[in-house]
Enzyme design. Structure first.
Site: not given
Ligand code: PMT
Length: 400
Positions: A211, A290, A343
């Site tokens: 990200n 790969k 959490k």
């Protein structure tokens, strides 16, 4: 009247091409009500004149240890004692080396040695000079002694090279100076642990799922904790910006590595903050070779990563503070409240993402604090440094 009005800063200007920007630094400091004593090294005077600084600050610029008519030998001790902050902007590789070695061969270096005020360096130099092991060792030495650093930034330098070495923007240097002038060490003796940046979850040896977290928010939080005197450990996934000098950085790539490091260190931390954009999923079986394009579609099976903050929250010790960030495109408060209880957190910083001025990679942020007592506070658009400042005001209030 602010707590910084009437305070005095020695502004040391050394011989970098960025010396002209020091005029703007001086001007912004004066506007904030600070008394500025400009000090120009001989090299700086080849690039910018003392008259500019005298006009801006209303104070005589110090240009020579032995100026006739000035008792500078004694004055440097008086100024060193009087100063609330010693700012060197720009700071060349040379002045950093002299300060690290304790050399005192001009007014600036002599006064740096004599002062007991906090010292802030804004390095500016060629990328190779900045990256040279000698310069890095000098920065590490100064940082170990408690000196502060702002920047340098990355970009195109005066020498036409691209990389780290450009002096931070004047506004940024001034913000940092003002925070140091506030002179807080309310996290002295505390250990702050934070996760920062993103994760790279491998698909094969050359590809990953990731990200766009830049690390800006995490490093701003680290910098503020350092300024308040904390010992700071940052478990950092891949990031675009450099971590602040003075914190311990544990580099990781994957969420699992981040989680392993966090669970190991968290029991010894007073405050744990999850700023990282943790990858919620990883490729179940990353390929060892790969992958070659073969004309067929490729299906990847993703499996869940551990929830790091939830795991830390589950083993939370008495008095430990845990804080989460929540990157949201909508329903910020509701989503933050859900994360707070799931959490076992004391505080959630819900920040808006998906807009240009807030979120991944931006310098500014729109955020809402949601705490365990149910209090909700919406903040105005501000820099990530300012958000970190407000965050620690809340954390220290809970710790107290
Ligand atoms: O790095 P920048 O470019 O400056 O961007 C900053 C940021 C947008 C990444 C940051 O401000 C931010 O919002 N970070 C949290 C992003 C996020 O993943 O939020 P979340 O809602 O998915 O997670 C909530 C909290 O749980 C976060 O503290 C996260 O670190 C933590 N988490 C999430 C998933 C997981 N598997 N483990 C976790 O610990």
């Amino acid at each position: 009247m602010t707590t910084t009005s009437g305070k005095e800063i020695i502004l040391g200007v050394t011989g970098s091409i960025a010396a002209y920007k020091a005029c703007e630094v001086a001007s912004l400091l004066v506007k904030r009500g600070v008394r500025v004593t400009p000090v120009l090294t001989c090299s700086a005077q080849k690039l910018v004149g003392p008259a500019s600084f005298e006009g801006i600050t209303g104070n005589q610029a110090v240009t020579d240890m032995f100026d006739s008519g000035q008792n500078q030998e004694i004055e440097h001790i008086a100024a060193a004692t009087r100063a609330d902050l010693f700012l060197v902007a720009p700071a060349t590789a040379n002045v950093l080396a002299k300060a690290a070695q304790g050399l005192a061969d001009d007014w600036l270096s002599t006064t740096l040695l004599a002062t007991r005020a906090p010292i802030l360096f804004a390095p500016a130099m060629n990328t190779n000079m900045y990256g040279h092991p000698a310069t890095q060792a000098n920065i590490a030495t100064l940082s170990d002694r408690g000196c502060h650093f702002v920047g340098p930034d990355s970009g195109t330098l005066a020498c036409k090279t691209v990389g780290a070495g450009r002096m931070s923007e004047p506004a940024c240097i001034v913000e940092r100076s003002m925070r140091l002038l506030e002179n807080s060490d309310d996290l002295k003796g505390r250990h702050v642990l934070l996760t920062s940046g993103g994760n790279h979850e491998p698909i094969d040896p050359v590809r990953y799922i990731g990200n766009s977290s830049s690390g800006k928010m995490g490093f701003a939080v680290a910098e503020e904790a350092l300024r308040r005197g904390a010992k700071v450990t940052v478990i950092s996934g891949p990031a675009e910006v450099a971590p602040p000098v003075g914190c311990k950085v544990i580099p990781v790539q994957t969420a699992q590595e981040m989680c392993d490091a966090a669970l190991l260190i968290a029991p010894g931390a007073d405050v744990v903050i999850g700023v990282a954009a943790v990858a919620d999923y990883r490729v179940e079986h990353p390929m060892t070779e790969k992958h070659k394009r073969n004309g067929n579609d490729l299906t990847l099976t993703l499996t869940q990563n551990p929830d790091i903050l939830a795991a830390v929250g589950a083993q939370k010790k008495n008095g430990q503070i845990t804080v989460g960030f929540a990157a949201e495109t909508g329903d910020l408060v509701e989503n933050a409240q859900a994360k707070l209880s799931k959490k076992n957190l004391n505080l959630v910083v819900a920040n808006q993402v998906g807009v240009s001025d807030s979120g991944f990679g931006s310098d500014t942020v729109r955020a809402i604090f949601v705490d365990a007592s149910g209090a909700v506070e919406e903040l105005s658009l501000q820099s990530k440094g300012d958000l970190a400042h407000s965050l620690f005001d809340r954390i220290t209030a809970i710790l107290a």
